[in-house]
Design a protein around this motif. Sequence first.
Motif, PDB file in Angstrom:
ATOM      1  N   VAL B  91       0.834  -1.206   0.000  1.00 22.01           N
ATOM      2  CA  VAL B  91       0.000   0.000   0.000  1.00 22.01           C
ATOM      3  C   VAL B  91       0.867   1.253   0.000  1.00 22.01           C
ATOM      4  O   VAL B  91       0.562   2.239  -0.674  1.00 22.01           O
ATOM      5  CB  VAL B  91      -0.950  -0.008   1.212  1.00 22.01           C
ATOM      6  N   LEU B  92       1.963   1.219   0.772  1.00 24.80           N
ATOM      7  CA  LEU B  92       2.867   2.373   0.783  1.00 24.80           C
ATOM      8  C   LEU B  92       3.420   2.647  -0.609  1.00 24.80           C
ATOM      9  O   LEU B  92       3.468   3.786  -1.077  1.00 24.80           O
ATOM     10  CB  LEU B  92       4.025   2.122   1.746  1.00 24.80           C
ATOM     11  N   PHE B  93       3.862   1.569  -1.262  1.00 18.00           N
ATOM     12  CA  PHE B  93       4.387   1.744  -2.617  1.00 18.00           C
ATOM     13  C   PHE B  93       3.312   2.317  -3.535  1.00 18.00           C
ATOM     14  O   PHE B  93       3.573   3.188  -4.354  1.00 18.00           O
ATOM     15  CB  PHE B  93       4.878   0.406  -3.167  1.00 18.00           C
ATOM     16  N   LYS B  94       2.078   1.816  -3.384  1.00 19.78           N
ATOM     17  CA  LYS B  94       0.989   2.319  -4.239  1.00 19.78           C
ATOM     18  C   LYS B  94       0.731   3.791  -3.988  1.00 19.78           C
ATOM     19  O   LYS B  94       0.478   4.563  -4.931  1.00 19.78           O
ATOM     20  CB  LYS B  94      -0.298   1.505  -3.976  1.00 19.78           C
ATOM     21  N   GLY B 134      -1.002  -1.267 -14.243  1.00 19.32           N
ATOM     22  CA  GLY B 134       0.019  -2.307 -14.281  1.00 19.32           C
ATOM     23  C   GLY B 134       0.993  -2.190 -13.124  1.00 19.32           C
ATOM     24  O   GLY B 134       1.413  -3.191 -12.535  1.00 19.32           O
ATOM     25  N   LEU B 135       1.352  -0.948 -12.761  1.00 18.15           N
ATOM     26  CA  LEU B 135       2.287  -0.755 -11.652  1.00 18.15           C
ATOM     27  C   LEU B 135       1.678  -1.240 -10.349  1.00 18.15           C
ATOM     28  O   LEU B 135       2.352  -1.872  -9.526  1.00 18.15           O
ATOM     29  CB  LEU B 135       2.652   0.722 -11.536  1.00 18.15           C
ATOM     30  N   HIS B 136       0.377  -0.960 -10.175  1.00 15.67           N
ATOM     31  CA  HIS B 136      -0.280  -1.456  -8.964  1.00 15.67           C
ATOM     32  C   HIS B 136      -0.233  -2.973  -8.902  1.00 15.67           C
ATOM     33  O   HIS B 136      -0.021  -3.560  -7.838  1.00 15.67           O
ATOM     34  CB  HIS B 136      -1.738  -0.981  -8.939  1.00 15.67           C
ATOM     35  N   LEU B 137      -0.452  -3.608 -10.057  1.00 15.84           N
ATOM     36  CA  LEU B 137      -0.410  -5.066 -10.082  1.00 15.84           C
ATOM     37  C   LEU B 137       0.996  -5.576  -9.770  1.00 15.84           C
ATOM     38  O   LEU B 137       1.174  -6.549  -9.034  1.00 15.84           O
ATOM     39  CB  LEU B 137      -0.855  -5.589 -11.452  1.00 15.84           C
ATOM     40  N   SER B 150       2.051  -8.510 -15.054  1.00 18.38           N
ATOM     41  CA  SER B 150       2.127  -7.094 -14.687  1.00 18.38           C
ATOM     42  C   SER B 150       3.341  -6.431 -15.317  1.00 18.38           C
ATOM     43  O   SER B 150       3.267  -5.278 -15.763  1.00 18.38           O
ATOM     44  CB  SER B 150       2.154  -6.938 -13.163  1.00 18.38           C
ATOM     45  N   ILE B 151       4.460  -7.163 -15.379  1.00 19.09           N
ATOM     46  CA  ILE B 151       5.649  -6.566 -16.002  1.00 19.09           C
ATOM     47  C   ILE B 151       5.378  -6.283 -17.480  1.00 19.09           C
ATOM     48  O   ILE B 151       5.722  -5.205 -18.002  1.00 19.09           O
ATOM     49  CB  ILE B 151       6.885  -7.464 -15.832  1.00 19.09           C
ATOM     50  N   GLU B 152       4.743  -7.206 -18.153  1.00 18.32           N
ATOM     51  CA  GLU B 152       4.438  -6.983 -19.562  1.00 18.32           C
ATOM     52  C   GLU B 152       3.489  -5.823 -19.747  1.00 18.32           C
ATOM     53  O   GLU B 152       3.617  -5.021 -20.666  1.00 18.32           O
ATOM     54  CB  GLU B 152       3.810  -8.244 -20.163  1.00 18.32           C
ATOM     55  N   PHE B 153       2.504  -5.730 -18.836  1.00 22.92           N
ATOM     56  CA  PHE B 153       1.530  -4.642 -18.842  1.00 22.92           C
ATOM     57  C   PHE B 153       2.261  -3.300 -18.849  1.00 22.92           C
ATOM     58  O   PHE B 153       2.027  -2.432 -19.695  1.00 22.92           O
ATOM     59  CB  PHE B 153       0.712  -4.787 -17.551  1.00 22.92           C
ATOM     60  N   VAL B 154       3.152  -3.158 -17.861  1.00 25.42           N
ATOM     61  CA  VAL B 154       3.867  -1.896 -17.724  1.00 25.42           C
ATOM     62  C   VAL B 154       4.797  -1.680 -18.911  1.00 25.42           C
ATOM     63  O   VAL B 154       4.909  -0.563 -19.431  1.00 25.42           O
ATOM     64  CB  VAL B 154       4.660  -1.865 -16.397  1.00 25.42           C
ATOM     65  N   SER B 155       5.456  -2.750 -19.354  1.00 28.14           N
ATOM     66  CA  SER B 155       6.387  -2.587 -20.471  1.00 28.14           C
ATOM     67  C   SER B 155       5.671  -2.095 -21.713  1.00 28.14           C
ATOM     68  O   SER B 155       6.136  -1.180 -22.391  1.00 28.14           O
ATOM     69  CB  SER B 155       7.055  -3.928 -20.797  1.00 28.14           C
ATOM     70  N   LEU B 156       4.522  -2.720 -22.006  1.00 30.16           N
ATOM     71  CA  LEU B 156       3.777  -2.321 -23.211  1.00 30.16           C
ATOM     72  C   LEU B 156       3.403  -0.851 -23.152  1.00 30.16           C
ATOM     73  O   LEU B 156       3.564  -0.092 -24.121  1.00 30.16           O
ATOM     74  CB  LEU B 156       2.516  -3.186 -23.312  1.00 30.16           C
ATOM     75  N   ALA B 157       2.913  -0.440 -21.968  1.00 29.17           N
ATOM     76  CA  ALA B 157       2.535   0.967 -21.833  1.00 29.17           C
ATOM     77  C   ALA B 157       3.750   1.865 -22.014  1.00 29.17           C
ATOM     78  O   ALA B 157       3.681   2.908 -22.672  1.00 29.17           O
ATOM     79  CB  ALA B 157       1.901   1.196 -20.462  1.00 29.17           C
ATOM     80  N   ILE B 267      10.270   2.092  -9.075  1.00 31.75           N
ATOM     81  CA  ILE B 267       9.706   1.900  -7.745  1.00 31.75           C
ATOM     82  C   ILE B 267       8.922   0.603  -7.693  1.00 31.75           C
ATOM     83  O   ILE B 267       9.066  -0.205  -6.762  1.00 31.75           O
ATOM     84  CB  ILE B 267       8.814   3.102  -7.374  1.00 31.75           C
ATOM     85  N   ALA B 268       8.080   0.389  -8.713  1.00 33.09           N
ATOM     86  CA  ALA B 268       7.267  -0.832  -8.722  1.00 33.09           C
ATOM     87  C   ALA B 268       8.147  -2.072  -8.833  1.00 33.09           C
ATOM     88  O   ALA B 268       7.863  -3.107  -8.214  1.00 33.09           O
ATOM     89  CB  ALA B 268       6.273  -0.775  -9.873  1.00 33.09           C
ATOM     90  N   ALA B 269       9.232  -1.969  -9.605  1.00 37.27           N
ATOM     91  CA  ALA B 269      10.110  -3.124  -9.747  1.00 37.27           C
ATOM     92  C   ALA B 269      10.802  -3.453  -8.440  1.00 37.27           C
ATOM     93  O   ALA B 269      11.021  -4.625  -8.122  1.00 37.27           O
ATOM     94  CB  ALA B 269      11.142  -2.863 -10.836  1.00 37.27           C
ATOM     95  N   PHE B 270      11.153  -2.427  -7.657  1.00 35.35           N
ATOM     96  CA  PHE B 270      11.739  -2.702  -6.340  1.00 35.35           C
ATOM     97  C   PHE B 270      10.727  -3.415  -5.452  1.00 35.35           C
ATOM     98  O   PHE B 270      11.064  -4.358  -4.734  1.00 35.35           O
ATOM     99  CB  PHE B 270      12.212  -1.411  -5.671  1.00 35.35           C
ATOM    100  N   ALA B 271       9.450  -2.963  -5.513  1.00 33.51           N
ATOM    101  CA  ALA B 271       8.420  -3.639  -4.725  1.00 33.51           C
ATOM    102  C   ALA B 271       8.301  -5.095  -5.150  1.00 33.51           C
ATOM    103  O   ALA B 271       8.171  -5.998  -4.322  1.00 33.51           O
ATOM    104  CB  ALA B 271       7.091  -2.916  -4.890  1.00 33.51           C
ATOM    105  N   LEU B 272       8.364  -5.305  -6.459  1.00 30.76           N
ATOM    106  CA  LEU B 272       8.264  -6.677  -6.991  1.00 30.76           C
ATOM    107  C   LEU B 272       9.448  -7.518  -6.515  1.00 30.76           C
ATOM    108  O   LEU B 272       9.291  -8.683  -6.136  1.00 30.76           O
ATOM    109  CB  LEU B 272       8.227  -6.617  -8.512  1.00 30.76           C
TER     110      LEU B 272
END
Lengths: 537, 499
Positions: B91-94, B134-137, B150-157, B267-272
């Motif tokens: 949630v913090l990351f989001k 995608g980042l939230h996912l 989710s990574i593909e989602f963000v990459s495509l965007a 940031i999202a990748a660090f969370a992942l």
Amino acid sequence: MNILTLLIFIPILFALIIWVMPSAWRGSFKYLTLAATLIQLGIGVWLYLHFKTGAGFAGINQEGQYQFVQKLPWINLNLGGISRMQIDYFVGIDGISIAMVVMTSLVMVIAALSSWEIKSNLKGFFILFLILDMAVIGVFCALDFFLFYLFYELMLLPLYFLIGMWGGVRREYAAIKFFLYTLFGSVFMLLVMIGLYLSVRDPATGSHTFNMVYMMNPANYIPGSVFATVSHCQIFGMSARVLGFIILFIAFAIKVPVVPLHTWLPDAHVEAPTPVSIILAGVLLKIGGYGIIRICMGIFPDIAISGAFWLGLLGVISIIYGALNALAQRDLKRMIAYSSVSHMGFVLLGIASQTPEGISGAMMQMVSHGFLSAMLFFLVGVIYNRVHNRDIYNFRGLSELMPRYTVFVMIAFFASLGLPGFSAFIAELFSLAGAFKSYSFNGLLPQWLSAFGVLGILLSAAYLLWTLQRMFFGKELLKGGETWKLALIDIDLRETIALLPLALLTLILGVMPSLVFDKINDSVLALVDITKHFITL
Amino acid sequence: MRGLLTYLPGRMDDTLNSLHYFMPEIYLGVLFLLVLITGLVYKRNAGGMCRVIAIAGMVFVLAQDVIQSYVPVATTVPLFSRMLMLHHTAVLFKLIIDVITILLLFYFAWDRQLKAHRKGLADLYAITIASVFGLHLMVMAVNLLSIYLSIEFVSLASYLMVAYKSEQGLSAGAGLRYVLFGAASSAVMLYGISLLYGFSGSMDLFDPAFIGGLSHVNTLSVSFALVLVFAGLGFKLSFIPMHFWVPDVYQGAATPVTAYLSTLPKIAAFALLINFITPFVFISRWNGFDFRLFLSVTGLITMIAGNFAAVMQQNVKRMLAYSSIGHTGFALMAIVSFSAEGISALIFYLAVYAIANIGALILASYFANITGAENMDGYRGLGFKLPAASICFVIILISLTGLPVTAGFIGKVLVFQSVYNVYQQQHHVLMLLLLATGALTTVVALFYYIKIPLYLFLRKSDNNRDYAVSSQILMTLAIIIAVFLVFIGLFPDYLVKYL
């Protein structure tokens, strides 16, 4: 309102005033800065007069013995888990700091007076000047390591711009060299600082602390932590405490400066404009010495004892090497810069001796050199402002053209080389006496070390008197001929007002050194007392 | 087929219950559709309308995140049959991602080059909202499939965003390079994922059978599979050796898109990454692949390579690109500590870095808008013509370097502290190397960051042109960011208490 907090933050108040003032009133900026520094001087003198002496006010490692203390909770970070990062705004002064604070406030007034020569971008110059002012006073008053580090780093950025924007021909190179060199030392100091933080426990709250006074008490260290005294933690085969001491010492040695970490100084001092040179030589170098006393000796007395010979050796090398370099210079400002390196060597020698005389001499040398280097750089600035040339070979017989100026130069030079009757004589005498006595008192320094130190006095006499004779006496002969002769008018009222107090002070301190010694004596004795426990005779 | 019937009611119930915890993402989905439709319906002023709707919608999403942050710290809620997991750190990351998205949505329209795009910015807003989904996912993904998805989602965007400014040759080339490199690293990652599935028989990271299955396999094989998965993650994080796309893409893309790329996916990748290594490190005793060693060495090399390469750069955005690689290396140090304290330090460091980096790029935009300067040489003497912006630039660069009195310094102190704690417990020499390298690269970073103030203030310009001052709004935003950084540098409590 705590008087120290007022002292530290008055310059920022004036900086804000200058910031909002319209540029049309730029003529008043220098007066505002002068007012700020005069107020600081007033507070400094007040502190000096109300400073209590006696065994109960020694300070050093007794928190209750510091004076004018203010301790406020400042940062309270609760990071997951059980640990909390607690940093206090903790300021206070003891005998070591009071001498530095009073000297700094006076040197700042002289630097403000010298700023009349700045002609461009006045708003930026004076705002940066006042930020620097705040940072240096803050360094001397801070008793929390985090706060100390904050002020210590805060000095660097204004100096980069002050040297880089208003300096001489090679100002960019000098500024970036200074910044990178000093940052290199201090960033490793940050690592040791965090290590100490994690090794120390506040006896009152039980959490880790940056409080420097608690760090000086071995009982506060957590057993098994990196810098604990008894656990003998080893890093790369070396004791962790030795490594910590070396890193901290390197950080401060860059500032003092100690040969061979001194190479930034000639460039920075020479390329900086006169007011900035005065601050650099008068105050910044002393921050290095103060850091060695307060932090290296206070927190790592055991390592300071075992490494005392090497410190003394480095001090003597600085004395001789700096003096030899000064002897070889053509540029007057560069010569004085190297003479600063040489004179700060006496400070390191005195500290290394771990005797009351030695440390008192080191403190006195810091105070005395603060005044004398301010005077010397101001005097160089006088000539440079008039003819934009500082080469010793280009002037001869200046005493006929500028008699009042010559008087001040003579006072400054004779005082600087250690003529009895002036403050530097007392300082160098005590440093050398302490180093000599150290052999029988605590067995740390051999006697030949101080014998070599005496050689430094001879060398400083050589380069100073030689310069005096070549530039000021004899028949008048100037490289620039008539244009220079017309430009070289004698010192005016503002310059006399700046130089006279310095000359008087160096004379007064030379005749009545008790003015300094009385205030610092208790702290010096307490400092020697701490280290005495670790000496094995 | 008949065997699946017994599972269906349970799965349906699970999905319907999970929707309750999925509100921010549902809001994002609706918002995406809204913005997309608005962009199609309104022919004129589509960009302005979409922007208003996007920002208003993001505020609602942020509100939902704040509601979610009241979930107690220790609880974790598995969603959608353990595809996603909602916990406090996620949630913090989001929250951070949403705040920065709002900042970026404001910024997109203020960059002159991007705004001059002939199709308008309506599509860009829609793509941004989709990428935030995608980042939230990414932040919540705990199943190998949802990680990949989710990574593909963000990459495509991001591919679309990079190639958005497609007229100039530079941007199209950068976009193509990005797509190819991204596709390759995704493929490699998928191979690694398939190997992990093959070894363990489970896709769910937190399934005991997953770790159990991997522990029984030959260490070399598992290490190989894990390294392949890290290759995919490394592409998003931009650590060595997956960093080659960064300088060209950051320089070639429009500056607001660079601001997006350098902050949000990282940031999202660090969370992942934290989610991925949690089952290995925090939960069970895993003695196969040494994550600490791998991450430390990667962090070391990334810090050194990123910082030393930035020294030689002349283009401002390229220099910031290499410096962001250096920052990634430094942030990896915080993960190495494997403690709650380290995670808090990481979140603080990333938040402050993101804000400072966006500030730096905003000012690069500002200077480019007014003077057309892309290289540092073009900044000569601008400090006197545009003093407010230049002073803000100095403060922001000092924060990126990590000097007092800015928030970047506090971030560095927190990260150093978490690594020190590990050292004190384990006396591993690698920790000391990390600390020393972090300190050393700070000095190197100063050298290249100070080049901009050097040109702004210390060098004089040859010509005496007067510039028509425009984009004042960018300067205001930069001033706000600079003041924020100094304020947090002096009183970090105000930010840390939310973490």
